[in-house]
Design a protein around this motif. Structure first.
Motif, PDB file in Angstrom:
ATOM      1  N   ALA A   1      35.547 -51.951  59.483  1.00  0.00           N
ATOM      2  CA  ALA A   1      36.149 -53.239  59.168  1.00  0.00           C
ATOM      3  C   ALA A   1      35.026 -54.180  58.762  1.00  0.00           C
ATOM      4  N   VAL A   2      35.038 -54.616  57.499  1.00  0.00           N
ATOM      5  CA  VAL A   2      33.953 -55.414  56.936  1.00  0.00           C
ATOM      6  C   VAL A   2      34.452 -56.840  56.710  1.00  0.00           C
ATOM      7  N   PRO A   3      33.777 -57.853  57.265  1.00  0.00           N
ATOM      8  CA  PRO A   3      34.192 -59.238  57.006  1.00  0.00           C
ATOM      9  C   PRO A   3      34.217 -59.528  55.517  1.00  0.00           C
ATOM     10  N   GLU A   4      35.254 -60.241  55.074  1.00  0.00           N
ATOM     11  CA  GLU A   4      35.405 -60.509  53.644  1.00  0.00           C
ATOM     12  C   GLU A   4      34.246 -61.324  53.087  1.00  0.00           C
ATOM     13  N   ASN A   5      33.600 -62.151  53.937  1.00  0.00           N
ATOM     14  CA  ASN A   5      32.502 -62.988  53.461  1.00  0.00           C
ATOM     15  C   ASN A   5      31.142 -62.330  53.651  1.00  0.00           C
ATOM     16  N   ALA A   6      31.121 -61.010  53.880  1.00  0.00           N
ATOM     17  CA  ALA A   6      29.858 -60.314  54.170  1.00  0.00           C
ATOM     18  C   ALA A   6      28.980 -60.177  52.931  1.00  0.00           C
ATOM     19  N   GLY A   7      29.556 -60.314  51.731  1.00  0.00           N
ATOM     20  CA  GLY A   7      28.775 -60.119  50.525  1.00  0.00           C
ATOM     21  C   GLY A   7      28.520 -58.637  50.275  1.00  0.00           C
ATOM     22  N   ALA A   8      27.521 -58.354  49.445  1.00  0.00           N
ATOM     23  CA  ALA A   8      27.197 -56.966  49.114  1.00  0.00           C
ATOM     24  C   ALA A   8      26.381 -56.353  50.236  1.00  0.00           C
ATOM     25  N   ILE A   9      26.963 -55.371  50.925  1.00  0.00           N
ATOM     26  CA  ILE A   9      26.238 -54.671  51.984  1.00  0.00           C
ATOM     27  C   ILE A   9      26.313 -53.171  51.732  1.00  0.00           C
ATOM     28  N   ASP A  10      25.404 -52.459  52.341  1.00  0.00           N
ATOM     29  CA  ASP A  10      25.353 -50.999  52.219  1.00  0.00           C
ATOM     30  C   ASP A  10      25.800 -50.415  53.547  1.00  0.00           C
ATOM     31  N   LEU A  11      26.963 -49.796  53.568  1.00  0.00           N
ATOM     32  CA  LEU A  11      27.493 -49.253  54.813  1.00  0.00           C
ATOM     33  C   LEU A  11      26.665 -48.088  55.340  1.00  0.00           C
ATOM     34  N   ASP A  12      25.778 -47.537  54.526  1.00  0.00           N
ATOM     35  CA  ASP A  12      24.907 -46.460  54.975  1.00  0.00           C
ATOM     36  C   ASP A  12      23.688 -46.976  55.736  1.00  0.00           C
ATOM     37  N   VAL A  13      23.492 -48.298  55.773  1.00  0.00           N
ATOM     38  CA  VAL A  13      22.318 -48.885  56.415  1.00  0.00           C
ATOM     39  C   VAL A  13      22.759 -49.593  57.695  1.00  0.00           C
ATOM     40  N   PRO A  14      22.389 -49.066  58.878  1.00  0.00           N
ATOM     41  CA  PRO A  14      22.819 -49.684  60.138  1.00  0.00           C
ATOM     42  C   PRO A  14      22.458 -51.160  60.244  1.00  0.00           C
ATOM     43  N   ALA A  15      21.277 -51.558  59.731  1.00  0.00           N
ATOM     44  CA  ALA A  15      20.875 -52.965  59.807  1.00  0.00           C
ATOM     45  C   ALA A  15      21.828 -53.848  59.012  1.00  0.00           C
ATOM     46  N   ASP A  16      22.319 -53.339  57.882  1.00  0.00           N
ATOM     47  CA  ASP A  16      23.298 -54.090  57.090  1.00  0.00           C
ATOM     48  C   ASP A  16      24.593 -54.267  57.870  1.00  0.00           C
ATOM     49  N   ARG A  17      25.043 -53.191  58.496  1.00  0.00           N
ATOM     50  CA  ARG A  17      26.297 -53.265  59.247  1.00  0.00           C
ATOM     51  C   ARG A  17      26.172 -54.239  60.411  1.00  0.00           C
ATOM     52  N   GLN A  18      25.025 -54.195  61.100  1.00  0.00           N
ATOM     53  CA  GLN A  18      24.836 -55.098  62.231  1.00  0.00           C
ATOM     54  C   GLN A  18      24.739 -56.537  61.758  1.00  0.00           C
ATOM     55  N   ARG A  19      23.994 -56.769  60.671  1.00  0.00           N
ATOM     56  CA  ARG A  19      23.811 -58.126  60.171  1.00  0.00           C
ATOM     57  C   ARG A  19      25.134 -58.751  59.760  1.00  0.00           C
ATOM     58  N   ALA A  20      26.008 -57.964  59.148  1.00  0.00           N
ATOM     59  CA  ALA A  20      27.267 -58.490  58.632  1.00  0.00           C
ATOM     60  C   ALA A  20      28.387 -58.487  59.661  1.00  0.00           C
TER      61      ALA A  20
END
Length: 622
Positions: free
Chosen positions: A95-114
């Protein structure tokens, strides 16, 4: 056969929708649908990104590309629920917040940040998202740029619990999209550095003036996306806090230095929030109400006072002491949450402030219980017994010493002669070591893992080990609890905080020699005293203690099994996320002025105790 002039065959830049690059002895293929430039410039990401194909030769990589389904690297949209996009990617639902912008779901740091939420099914995520969406928002500020230069503690696994908020709350992250780092003005840094060297004290003053002026310009030329209203709010908070500190008698120079270290650009990016959750350091001007989670009192004063250097310090005489006290007493500070009982007791003794004492909330930390763990099943006596030593999460080589790395190597040089079937894995980036230690490593049965490990690889490493070694200067809470959760027999130290979780003979073995030398609590001064210098050479008492403890565990399989299983049971029953969330909820409720509901009767209640002028204490259960 004669050979003459021949044209050089160029290495191709791309192949069949993949960018090709030859580096570090391997050929890598990156799908053009991925964030190619970011993968290339982020250290280590090229080697661990699931979308990147790699092989020794170009022909082998081409065969991998031909056999690859390019759609496998793209998330599949499933649904939209309460401000979240639910997607399926590599067999996992997110579940990705709509305001997360462009993130890479393969990168744990991206998932945590968003603030991405993982789940086992779309239906499960829909239920969780709807529950979370109904909760009060709390901004998790660990993404602020200032934390990236403060040990990157905002990304520490300790704060993964924000992905599972307590009932009635949801953590938000207003981090801007990740962009390429901005280059400094050509020559600016060199000019300032040269001026400082040439002018001595005058140069130092000029450098401070330069940084102050550059910070002030952030109000005029703020980071992208920062509104005028936010700039005004932050400026007002800055002035108000400076005036408060001066009025409280704080020294103007210390006030200016303290406010500069709050990092103006971070405060502008944070903007205005209903409630902010800070990690370890109070990086704020007070423009938002805030709660902070800490392990020890020293980090409240960072970077002006740092861990490992407080053994002879009179903290109450520091010019930053009245500043931090005023900051914690201010109304915008709502709660100070800690997972260390010692810290909850030191804060009132240090600040001698009833206002601050009432804001302190204590609750033992909790971690997830992994499905795979070390059961210590019977096996032949000559089969390897695996020891595991792990450096800190940020893998700073110097932390190898603070964790007791030298003592581990010295002890192993004795143990491997006594027990030939003993094996040691050290997961660390090694500092420069004397040849003596290099010979111990080269002598055999020592495996050094000095690269990034995925969560799955870390789980494999833990579950495949028998004994976890942590003869550290002080507690390292996540490493300790993770080892316990995997059922390892833990050999820890008597360093500060360790024995709040590790009970000698019950869920582990405690080696003496750190208390009173490397770390100890000073209840009269209200300080955590630390002197890490003792860890830069091996301590004979600690080494002997490791040898004795490991020998007991190698020879007594039943003891190893009992300690490991008791440690795992303690994580299940006491140091779990539900127990931690009760404490976190108490802190957030206090911040919002919510009266705690009467606890339901359960088999293992977690009472909350409040004494006049004392901290809130939340039990972790039986």
């Amino acid at each position: 056969m004669q050979l003459g002039r021949r044209d050089k065959i160029p290495f191709p830049e791309s192949y069949n929708g993949f960018r090709l690059i030859r580096i570090h002895g391997r050929v890598h293929a990156i799908p053009l649908t991925a964030q190619v430039e970011r993968i290339l410039r982020t250290p280590g990401l090229l080697d661990r990104h699931p979308a990147v194909l790699a092989a020794p030769t170009l022909d082998e990589v081409k065969r991998l590309v031909d056999a690859c389904d390019p759609r496998a690297h793209l998330p599949e949209a499933v649904a939209k629920v309460a401000g979240y996009d639910i997607a399926r990617h590599r067999g996992v639902f997110y579940a990705v917040p709509e305001n997360a912008g462009a993130i890479d779901l393969d990168v744990p740091a991206d998932r945590q940040r968003a603030g991405v939420i993982p789940g086992v099914s779309a239906e499960d995520l829909e239920r969780r998202v709807q529950q979370i969406a109904a909760g009060a928002p709390v901004e998790f500020a660990g993404w602020l740029p200032i934390f990236s230069v403060s040990g990157n503690c905002g990304q520490h696994p300790q704060f993964k619990h924000t992905g599972n908020p307590p009932d009635g709350y949801r953590f938000t992250r207003s981090a801007p999209p990740v962009t390429a780092p901005q280059a400094a003005p050509p020559g600016a840094g060199g000019i300032v550095a040269r001026t400082r060297r040439l002018c001595g004290k005058a140069g130092v003053a000029l450098q401070k003036l330069w940084y102050a002026g550059r910070s002030a310009l952030s109000f005029v030329f703020p980071p992208k996306g920062v509104s005028l209203a936010t700039r005004v709010a932050v400026l007002v908070a800055f002035v108000r806090l400076a005036a408060l500190l001066i009025r409280k008698g704080c020294k103007p120079g210390a006030v200016l230095s303290f406010l500069q270290t709050r990092h103006l650009q971070s405060q502008l990016l944070l903007g205005r929030q209903e409630l902010v959750f800070l990690t370890s350091m109070p990086y704020t001007f007070g423009q938002n109400p805030w709660v902070i989670e800490i392990e020890d009192v020293t980090t409240l004063f960072y970077p002006h006072v740092q861990n490992g250097h407080t053994c002879g310090m009179a903290l109450a005489e520091s010019p930053y002491f009245p500043i931090v006290r005023a900051l914690l007493e201010a109304d915008h500070c709502k709660a100070v949450l800690t997972h260390m009982r010692s810290t909850a007791e030191l804060i009132p003794a240090l600040f001698k402030s009833e206002i601050i004492s009432k804001k302190v909330v204590y609750a033992p930390l909790g971690v997830r219980l992994p499905e795979r763990w070390q059961r210590h099943d019977p096996r032949p006596g000559d089969e390897p017994v695996n020891l595991l030593f792990i450096n800190s999460w940020c893998q700073v080589p110097e932390n190898f010493y603070v964790r007791g790395g030298l003592d581990v190597l010295e002890a192993f040089s004795v143990l491997r002669k006594r027990y030939p079937h003993l094996r040691l894995t050290i997961r660390t980036a090694l500092p420069a070591l004397d040849d003596h230690y290099l010979r111990i490593i080269e002598g055999g049965w020592v495996r050094v893992v000095n690269r990034f490990l995925t969560d799955e690889e870390m789980a494999e490493l833990h579950a495949g080990s028998d004994i976890f070694l942590l003869p550290a200067a002080r507690v390292h809470i996540v490493s300790l609890l993770q080892a316990m959760s995997y059922g390892l027999a833990v050999v820890g130290s008597d360093g500060w905080g360790m024995e709040e979780y590790l009970e000698d003979g019950h869920n582990g073995l405690v080696v003496r020699g750190r208390h009173g030398k490397a770390s100890w609590a000073d209840p009269e001064a209200g300080m955590l005293r630390e002197d890490y210098e003792f860890t830069y050479t091996p301590d004979p008492e600690v080494v002997a203690g490791i040898v004795e403890a490991v020998s007991r565990l190698v020879e007594d399989h039943a003891l190893r099994r009992r300690l490991g299983r008791t440690a795992r049971a303690d994580v299940r029953d006491r140091y779990n996320l539900d127990a931690w969330n009760r404490g976190l909820k108490a802190a957030l409720d206090r911040a919002r002025g919510v009266t705690p509901a009467a606890p339901e009767r359960t088999a293992a209640p977690a009472p909350t105790v409040r004494e006049p002028g004392r901290a809130v204490v939340t039990s972790g259960g039986s």
